[in-house]
Design an enzyme around this catalytic site. Sequence first.
Site, PDB file in Angstrom:
ATOM      1  N   GLY A  42       0.781  -1.238   0.000  1.00 36.40           N
ATOM      2  CA  GLY A  42       0.000   0.000   0.000  1.00 36.40           C
ATOM      3  C   GLY A  42       0.805   1.277   0.000  1.00 36.40           C
ATOM      4  O   GLY A  42       0.374   2.287  -0.531  1.00 36.40           O
ATOM      5  N   GLU A  77       3.817   4.217   5.900  1.00 37.23           N
ATOM      6  CA  GLU A  77       2.607   3.387   5.861  1.00 37.23           C
ATOM      7  C   GLU A  77       1.497   4.159   5.168  1.00 37.23           C
ATOM      8  O   GLU A  77       1.420   5.380   5.258  1.00 37.23           O
ATOM      9  CB  GLU A  77       2.267   3.002   7.313  1.00 37.23           C
ATOM     10  CG  GLU A  77       1.015   2.201   7.553  1.00 37.23           C
ATOM     11  CD  GLU A  77       0.922   0.844   6.866  1.00 37.23           C
ATOM     12  OE1 GLU A  77       1.090   0.800   5.634  1.00 37.23           O
ATOM     13  OE2 GLU A  77       0.604  -0.139   7.544  1.00 37.23           O
ATOM     14  N   ASP A  78       0.637   3.433   4.457  1.00 36.14           N
ATOM     15  CA  ASP A  78      -0.458   4.096   3.751  1.00 36.14           C
ATOM     16  C   ASP A  78      -1.510   4.655   4.716  1.00 36.14           C
ATOM     17  O   ASP A  78      -1.915   5.803   4.601  1.00 36.14           O
ATOM     18  CB  ASP A  78      -1.103   3.159   2.706  1.00 36.14           C
ATOM     19  CG  ASP A  78      -1.498   1.793   3.269  1.00 36.14           C
ATOM     20  OD1 ASP A  78      -1.332   1.555   4.492  1.00 36.14           O
ATOM     21  OD2 ASP A  78      -1.976   0.948   2.489  1.00 36.14           O
ATOM     22  N   ASP A 136      -5.065   2.580  10.954  1.00 37.81           N
ATOM     23  CA  ASP A 136      -6.494   2.312  11.179  1.00 37.81           C
ATOM     24  C   ASP A 136      -6.666   1.843  12.631  1.00 37.81           C
ATOM     25  O   ASP A 136      -6.687   2.654  13.541  1.00 37.81           O
ATOM     26  CB  ASP A 136      -6.947   1.286  10.143  1.00 37.81           C
ATOM     27  CG  ASP A 136      -8.429   0.993  10.157  1.00 37.81           C
ATOM     28  OD1 ASP A 136      -9.211   1.872  10.529  1.00 37.81           O
ATOM     29  OD2 ASP A 136      -8.828  -0.133   9.778  1.00 37.81           O
ATOM     30  N   LYS A 169      -7.103   7.103  10.573  1.00 44.74           N
ATOM     31  CA  LYS A 169      -8.522   6.994  10.967  1.00 44.74           C
ATOM     32  C   LYS A 169      -8.560   6.834  12.480  1.00 44.74           C
ATOM     33  O   LYS A 169      -8.673   5.722  12.993  1.00 44.74           O
ATOM     34  CB  LYS A 169      -9.132   5.719  10.360  1.00 44.74           C
ATOM     35  CG  LYS A 169      -9.601   5.797   8.942  1.00 44.74           C
ATOM     36  CD  LYS A 169     -10.373   4.516   8.632  1.00 44.74           C
ATOM     37  CE  LYS A 169     -10.214   4.099   7.212  1.00 44.74           C
ATOM     38  NZ  LYS A 169     -10.757   2.751   6.953  1.00 44.74           N
ATOM     39  N   PHE A 212     -14.103   3.397   4.227  1.00 48.85           N
ATOM     40  CA  PHE A 212     -13.099   2.567   3.571  1.00 48.85           C
ATOM     41  C   PHE A 212     -12.673   3.255   2.278  1.00 48.85           C
ATOM     42  O   PHE A 212     -13.496   3.567   1.434  1.00 48.85           O
ATOM     43  CB  PHE A 212     -13.632   1.166   3.284  1.00 48.85           C
ATOM     44  CG  PHE A 212     -12.523   0.213   2.971  1.00 48.85           C
ATOM     45  CD1 PHE A 212     -11.822  -0.415   3.990  1.00 48.85           C
ATOM     46  CD2 PHE A 212     -12.138  -0.017   1.653  1.00 48.85           C
ATOM     47  CE1 PHE A 212     -10.758  -1.270   3.710  1.00 48.85           C
ATOM     48  CE2 PHE A 212     -11.075  -0.866   1.364  1.00 48.85           C
ATOM     49  CZ  PHE A 212     -10.388  -1.495   2.390  1.00 48.85           C
ATOM     50  N   ASP A 235      -5.873  -0.480  -1.492  1.00 53.24           N
ATOM     51  CA  ASP A 235      -6.643  -1.429  -2.292  1.00 53.24           C
ATOM     52  C   ASP A 235      -7.896  -1.903  -1.578  1.00 53.24           C
ATOM     53  O   ASP A 235      -8.056  -1.761  -0.370  1.00 53.24           O
ATOM     54  CB  ASP A 235      -5.799  -2.667  -2.586  1.00 53.24           C
ATOM     55  CG  ASP A 235      -5.642  -3.545  -1.343  1.00 53.24           C
ATOM     56  OD1 ASP A 235      -5.198  -3.018  -0.301  1.00 53.24           O
ATOM     57  OD2 ASP A 235      -5.986  -4.732  -1.395  1.00 53.24           O
ATOM     58  N   ARG A 246      -5.432   0.209  -6.536  1.00 52.57           N
ATOM     59  CA  ARG A 246      -4.196   0.821  -6.042  1.00 52.57           C
ATOM     60  C   ARG A 246      -3.693   1.900  -6.995  1.00 52.57           C
ATOM     61  O   ARG A 246      -3.008   2.828  -6.582  1.00 52.57           O
ATOM     62  CB  ARG A 246      -3.092  -0.227  -5.893  1.00 52.57           C
ATOM     63  CG  ARG A 246      -3.321  -1.244  -4.788  1.00 52.57           C
ATOM     64  CD  ARG A 246      -2.039  -2.009  -4.517  1.00 52.57           C
ATOM     65  NE  ARG A 246      -2.250  -3.245  -3.790  1.00 52.57           N
ATOM     66  CZ  ARG A 246      -2.316  -3.350  -2.460  1.00 52.57           C
ATOM     67  NH1 ARG A 246      -2.220  -2.268  -1.720  1.00 52.57           N
ATOM     68  NH2 ARG A 246      -2.487  -4.515  -1.883  1.00 52.57           N
TER      69      ARG A 246
HETATM   70  P1  IMP Z   1      -4.470  -1.512  11.053  1.00 44.86           P
HETATM   71  O1  IMP Z   1      -3.612  -2.637  11.510  1.00 44.86           O
HETATM   72  O2  IMP Z   1      -5.922  -1.733  11.340  1.00 44.86           O
HETATM   73  O3  IMP Z   1      -4.009  -0.135  11.516  1.00 44.86           O
HETATM   74  O4  IMP Z   1      -4.483  -1.570   9.501  1.00 44.86           O
HETATM   75  C1  IMP Z   1      -3.589  -1.033   8.675  1.00 44.86           C
HETATM   76  C2  IMP Z   1      -3.783  -1.681   7.317  1.00 44.86           C
HETATM   77  O5  IMP Z   1      -5.163  -1.967   7.051  1.00 44.86           O
HETATM   78  C3  IMP Z   1      -3.333  -0.736   6.244  1.00 44.86           C
HETATM   79  O6  IMP Z   1      -1.982  -0.910   5.934  1.00 44.86           O
HETATM   80  C4  IMP Z   1      -4.238  -1.130   5.093  1.00 44.86           C
HETATM   81  O7  IMP Z   1      -3.666  -2.189   4.374  1.00 44.86           O
HETATM   82  C5  IMP Z   1      -5.507  -1.652   5.725  1.00 44.86           C
HETATM   83  N1  IMP Z   1      -6.578  -0.630   5.714  1.00 44.86           N
HETATM   84  C6  IMP Z   1      -7.153  -0.043   6.783  1.00 44.86           C
HETATM   85  N2  IMP Z   1      -8.098   0.830   6.414  1.00 44.86           N
HETATM   86  C7  IMP Z   1      -8.108   0.805   5.061  1.00 44.86           C
HETATM   87  C8  IMP Z   1      -8.873   1.532   4.065  1.00 44.86           C
HETATM   88  O8  IMP Z   1      -9.744   2.376   4.331  1.00 44.86           O
HETATM   89  N3  IMP Z   1      -8.600   1.221   2.765  1.00 44.86           N
HETATM   90  C9  IMP Z   1      -7.657   0.307   2.400  1.00 44.86           C
HETATM   91  N4  IMP Z   1      -6.914  -0.372   3.294  1.00 44.86           N
HETATM   92  C10 IMP Z   1      -7.143  -0.122   4.613  1.00 44.86           C
HETATM   93 MG    MG Z   2      -2.085  -2.553   3.374  1.00 49.72          MG
END
Ligand code: IMP
Ligand code: MG
Length: 173
Positions: A38, A93-94, A97, A125, A146, A153, A159
Amino acid sequence: METLLTRQEIAGAVERIGKEITRDFQGESVVLVGVLKGACLFLSDLARQIELNATFDFIAVRSYGTKKASAGEVQLIKDVTTPLRDQNVVLVEDILDTGLTLTFLRKHFDAHHPRAFKIAALLDKPSRRLAAVEADYVGFRIPDKFVVGYGLDHAERFRNLPDICILEEGGQE
Ligand code: IMP
Ligand code: MG
């Protein structure tokens, strides 16, 4: 799909973060570590806004859960190949979340004993956070939607969209 952030807005944020990193590490070098896949587009644009001696590396993780959320089980798929001891590491990092992925990665990088460890996340987020982790550099705080595009993606699609868009159908799973 509805556009949340245009390519111009993204470019503006990437430029600002590049300046912040340049300022914070003045006179030093940095290793930019992108989280595959990402963060690829963000890293390639960000690197060109950093006026420092910089090298790249990549790491890949897999998180188990539904397609739209990680469930806490994070597994390392590919590690970095650069020795990071005493290096200034900026993890790219993209999106931040739940924070479970970055909590796992922060622990992982601690074991490499870097000189400094900073997190640059294009998107944040905050309303979805389950783990206490924050990024040092944030492009945009976004609502609980989302999003896809600019590296992000859904089931590997979208992407390559130049803008960041809201994927409707069903919301968070
Ligand atoms: P976390 O571990 O929940 O913080 O998730 C991080 C990962 O979840 C990111 O690197 C993304 O791959 C994926 N992710 C979380 N939210 C989104 C979104 O809105 N769109 C796409 N990927 C997301
Ligand atoms: Mg990801």
